[in-house]
Design an enzyme around this catalytic site. Structure first.
Site: not given
Ligand SMILES: *Cc1c(COP(=O)(O)O)cnc(C)c1O
Length: 358
Positions: A35, A130, A255, A303
């Site tokens: 992802k 979640r 800064y 930046m």
């Molecule tokens: C992102 C995700 C993972 C992978 O998690 P990591 O901590 O990066 O290994 C696995 N399952 C689901 C549903 C996720 O959203």
């Protein structure tokens, strides 16, 4: 001349880390999670690096379709399922599997008219609160899915809140596993629970499929270091010194004058700032390599630039190589100093950073 800032993606490291995941769970199949543009590494590069995976998991529907266009023929799983009914047409057309985590998604499946069936992964909320159905609603959701013509196979998944922190006061992994086992008892279908932390630390819960993400990129969600797990960094962010200032005791840097020298020192200016994805909150002391020597960020991140302490690196000059993270400097170390996680740093790599492969 382009800016010297460069992200180097090591495809062999992606392959190697996938092999480590497989070693952790030798009997499980692997959803390699890519992802968020393969955690900032590039979707297509991730696909090549994870060619040996059994499937690819991600969040973005258009990313999933793109993987098919790029030639990926093995399974693809949308980890959050679809966001609207129209997505189901895309999913069916490309043979993409989907998580189903709420009643609204079941209703979309009930109301759709598809040319081919879809494999779904019914998600249990086993305690993270979640996504997913509560244990009490799980069986009814399953039975409802079973009656839907658009649904072919039903698999089962859940996600851990604390796989990396056995000592956390919150929901323990063992309790989530127990709830998952109880909710899915006697049901036929493949099961998947483990993210990277569970893959690395709880081999016993690997089940049919694991879903590693961060470990494949050579970082860890905590506890031990990536190197201790035999993982190799897949992204190395390098740049160069583009300026040097000799400052006196009492002089300030950057800064807000947040760093004030307590002695005469040399300060280097690195071509990398928060517009490149370097964390703006990285405080004085955040590790950085100059000419292969570990030193520290001083003053506020700008930046386009950061300042670094050259006190212990007398040979440093304009053009000296700098490593922000990756090979030689674990991203987890930088993230920890900046109060964040390696995930966020990788994912935040900015569009303007040149990327090359190795
Ligand atoms: C992102 C995700 C993972 C992978 O998690 P990591 O901590 O990066 O290994 C696995 N399952 C689901 C549903 C996720 O959203």
């Amino acid at each position: 001349m382009p800016r010297p800032l460069l992200a180097t993606i090591d495809i062999a490291a992606l392959q190697h880390n996938l092999a480590v995941a497989k070693t952790c769970a030798p009997t499980a199949k692997v959803w390699a999670v890519l992802k968020a543009n393969a955690y900032g590494h590039g979707l297509e590069r991730g696909m090549r690096g994870f060619a040996a995976a059994d499937g690819l998991g991600l969040i973005e529907v258009e990313g999933a379709a793109r993987l098919r266009e790029l030639g990926w023929q093995k399974p693809i799983l949308l980890l959050e399922g679809v966001f609207e009914a129209a997505d189901l047409q895309v999913v069916a057309a490309h043979g993409i599997e989907i998580a189903v985590h709420c009643a609204e998604q079941i209703a979309m499946l009930e109301q759709t008219n598809l040319s081919s069936q879809i494999d779904v992964h019914l998600k249990l909320n086993s305690g993270m609160n979640r996504l997913g159905f509560k244990p009490a609603a799980f069986r009814a959701a399953y039975e409802r899915l079973r009656t839907i013509p658009a649904v072919r196979n039903i698999a089962f998944m859940t996600h851990f809140a604390n796989a990396e922190h056995a000592a956390n006061p919150g929901m323990p992994l063992s309790e989530q596993v127990a709830r998952f086992d109880a909710a899915t008892v006697n049901l036929v279908g493949s099961r998947s629970l483990s993210n990277s932390a569970a893959t690395l630390l709880h081999a016993e819960v690997a089940a049919d499929w694991i879903r590693p993400g961060i470990m494949l990129y050579g970082a860890t969600p905590g506890v031990k270091t990536a190197a201790q797990f035999g993982l190799r960094p897949a992204m190395t962010l390098t740049s160069e010194l583009i300026g040097i200032q000799e400052i006196a005791a009492g002089d300030s840097v950057g800064y807000g004058s947040r760093f004030i020298a307590d002695r005469p020192m040399r300060v280097g200016v690195v071509a990398c700032g928060y517009a490149d994805g370097y964390p703006r909150h990285a405080p004085t002391g955040t590790p950085v390599l100059v000419d292969g020597v570990k030193t520290r960020v001083v003053g506020n991140v700008s930046m386009d630039m950061i300042n670094v302490d050259l006190s212990t690196i007398p040979q440093a000059r304009v053009g000296s190589p700098v490593t922000l993270w990756g090979e030689g400097l674990p991203i987890d170390e930088v993230a920890q100093a900046a109060g964040t996680v390696g995930y966020e740093l990788m994912c935040a790599l900015a569009q303007r950073v040149r990327v090359v492969e190795r």
